[in-house]
Design a protein around this motif. Structure first.
Motif, PDB file in Angstrom:
ATOM      1  N   LYS A  81       0.839  -1.204   0.000  1.00 26.06           N
ATOM      2  CA  LYS A  81       0.000   0.000   0.000  1.00 26.06           C
ATOM      3  C   LYS A  81       0.871   1.250   0.000  1.00 26.06           C
ATOM      4  N   GLY A  82       1.939   1.222   0.794  1.00 24.40           N
ATOM      5  CA  GLY A  82       2.871   2.347   0.809  1.00 24.40           C
ATOM      6  C   GLY A  82       3.563   2.526  -0.535  1.00 24.40           C
ATOM      7  N   ALA A  83       3.926   1.438  -1.160  1.00 30.45           N
ATOM      8  CA  ALA A  83       4.579   1.498  -2.468  1.00 30.45           C
ATOM      9  C   ALA A  83       3.627   2.047  -3.530  1.00 30.45           C
ATOM     10  N   LEU A  84       2.340   1.734  -3.414  1.00 29.94           N
ATOM     11  CA  LEU A  84       1.360   2.255  -4.371  1.00 29.94           C
ATOM     12  C   LEU A  84       1.392   3.775  -4.415  1.00 29.94           C
ATOM     13  N   SER A  85       1.526   4.391  -3.255  1.00 29.80           N
ATOM     14  CA  SER A  85       1.538   5.863  -3.224  1.00 29.80           C
ATOM     15  C   SER A  85       2.772   6.426  -3.929  1.00 29.80           C
ATOM     16  N   LYS A  86       3.792   5.595  -4.124  1.00 30.72           N
ATOM     17  CA  LYS A  86       5.003   6.027  -4.833  1.00 30.72           C
ATOM     18  C   LYS A  86       4.947   5.727  -6.332  1.00 30.72           C
ATOM     19  N   VAL A  87       4.294   4.645  -6.724  1.00 30.66           N
ATOM     20  CA  VAL A  87       4.312   4.254  -8.138  1.00 30.66           C
ATOM     21  C   VAL A  87       3.117   4.753  -8.947  1.00 30.66           C
ATOM     22  N   VAL A  88       2.031   5.118  -8.273  1.00 32.20           N
ATOM     23  CA  VAL A  88       0.910   5.731  -8.999  1.00 32.20           C
ATOM     24  C   VAL A  88       1.318   7.175  -9.291  1.00 32.20           C
ATOM     25  N   SER A  89       1.368   7.507 -10.563  1.00 35.05           N
ATOM     26  CA  SER A  89       1.861   8.832 -10.970  1.00 35.05           C
ATOM     27  C   SER A  89       0.965   9.955 -10.469  1.00 35.05           C
ATOM     28  N   GLU A  90       1.543  11.137 -10.400  1.00 29.27           N
ATOM     29  CA  GLU A  90       0.788  12.326  -9.971  1.00 29.27           C
ATOM     30  C   GLU A  90      -0.443  12.521 -10.844  1.00 29.27           C
ATOM     31  N   ARG A  91      -0.287  12.237 -12.124  1.00 34.09           N
ATOM     32  CA  ARG A  91      -1.395  12.402 -13.068  1.00 34.09           C
ATOM     33  C   ARG A  91      -2.573  11.502 -12.739  1.00 34.09           C
ATOM     34  N   HIS A  92      -2.290  10.363 -12.065  1.00 35.96           N
ATOM     35  CA  HIS A  92      -3.341   9.388 -11.766  1.00 35.96           C
ATOM     36  C   HIS A  92      -3.587   9.215 -10.263  1.00 35.96           C
ATOM     37  N   LYS A  93      -3.228  10.218  -9.465  1.00 34.82           N
ATOM     38  CA  LYS A  93      -3.410  10.114  -8.006  1.00 34.82           C
ATOM     39  C   LYS A  93      -4.864   9.864  -7.626  1.00 34.82           C
ATOM     40  N   ASP A  94      -5.795  10.266  -8.483  1.00 29.64           N
ATOM     41  CA  ASP A  94      -7.212  10.021  -8.211  1.00 29.64           C
ATOM     42  C   ASP A  94      -7.540   8.526  -8.239  1.00 29.64           C
ATOM     43  N   LEU A  95      -6.635   7.710  -8.779  1.00 27.09           N
ATOM     44  CA  LEU A  95      -6.853   6.263  -8.861  1.00 27.09           C
ATOM     45  C   LEU A  95      -6.184   5.492  -7.724  1.00 27.09           C
ATOM     46  N   LEU A  96      -5.473   6.190  -6.856  1.00 23.81           N
ATOM     47  CA  LEU A  96      -4.735   5.526  -5.776  1.00 23.81           C
ATOM     48  C   LEU A  96      -5.664   4.705  -4.887  1.00 23.81           C
TER      49      LEU A  96
END
Length: 178
Positions: free
Chosen positions: A148-163
């Protein structure tokens, strides 16, 4: 401890993203990591696979010829790598897309209807993350919280709404019971 994971499927199924997420989780845990993507020239719809190695020691080669863990997102990938998986290893496959019973002596086999779950939960493109969550549930070299922590790093800024959708998919796979 060294674990070699091969994630394979068609381009567009998120194979490389799932591998990147797994590798990043290893990095956040302070492990040695290699991530080696491979895909056919067609990209979307073509073949794609990703080799991930997570280890306590330096990694000599990023190539995973005989994985400890295979995550197969489609039948051609399962057919190609089922016999390459190490004795005592694990095979996870998307039973929504791969019909029939999968058999291989000397390995643990985990079917999960990831695509069906993703569709039912409104997470259409996240079967890959559901698969990864299920693999994490059956192993202890990575953790759900770490992923879950890694997801916040690999989901791009452009797609933060999908985190949050990715976190939901990871949790669904982790909690799946056959």
């Amino acid at each position: 401890m060294t674990k070699q994971v091969l994630i394979a499927g068609f381009g567009g199924q998120g194979v490389l993203f799932a591998g990147k997420l797994l590798a990043y989780e290893g990095l956040l845990d302070g492990k040695e990591v290699s991530w080696l993507p491979s895909y056919g020239p067609e990209m979307r719809g073509g073949t794609a696979n990703c080799s991930v190695t997570i280890s306590d020691a330096p990694i000599g080669s990023p190539i995973v010829a005989n994985p400890d863990i295979l995550i197969a997102m489609n039948k051609p990938s399962l057919d190609k790598y089922i016999n390459e998986t190490k004795e005592g290893g694990q095979i996870f496959y998307d039973s929504s897309l791969i019909s029939g019973e999968v058999k291989r002596d000397g390995v643990e086999i985990y079917p999960i209807p990831a695509t069906k779950i993703a569709d039912e939960k409104g997470l259409k493109t996240l079967a890959n993350i559901i698969m990864l969550g299920h693999m994490i549930a059956k192993n202890d070299f990575v953790s759900l919280e770490g992923a879950k922590g890694a997801l916040s790093k690999v989901v791009s800024e452009r797609h933060k709404d999908l985190l949050n959708f990715n976190v939901q998919a990871l949790t669904l796979g982790y909690e799946y019971k056959a």
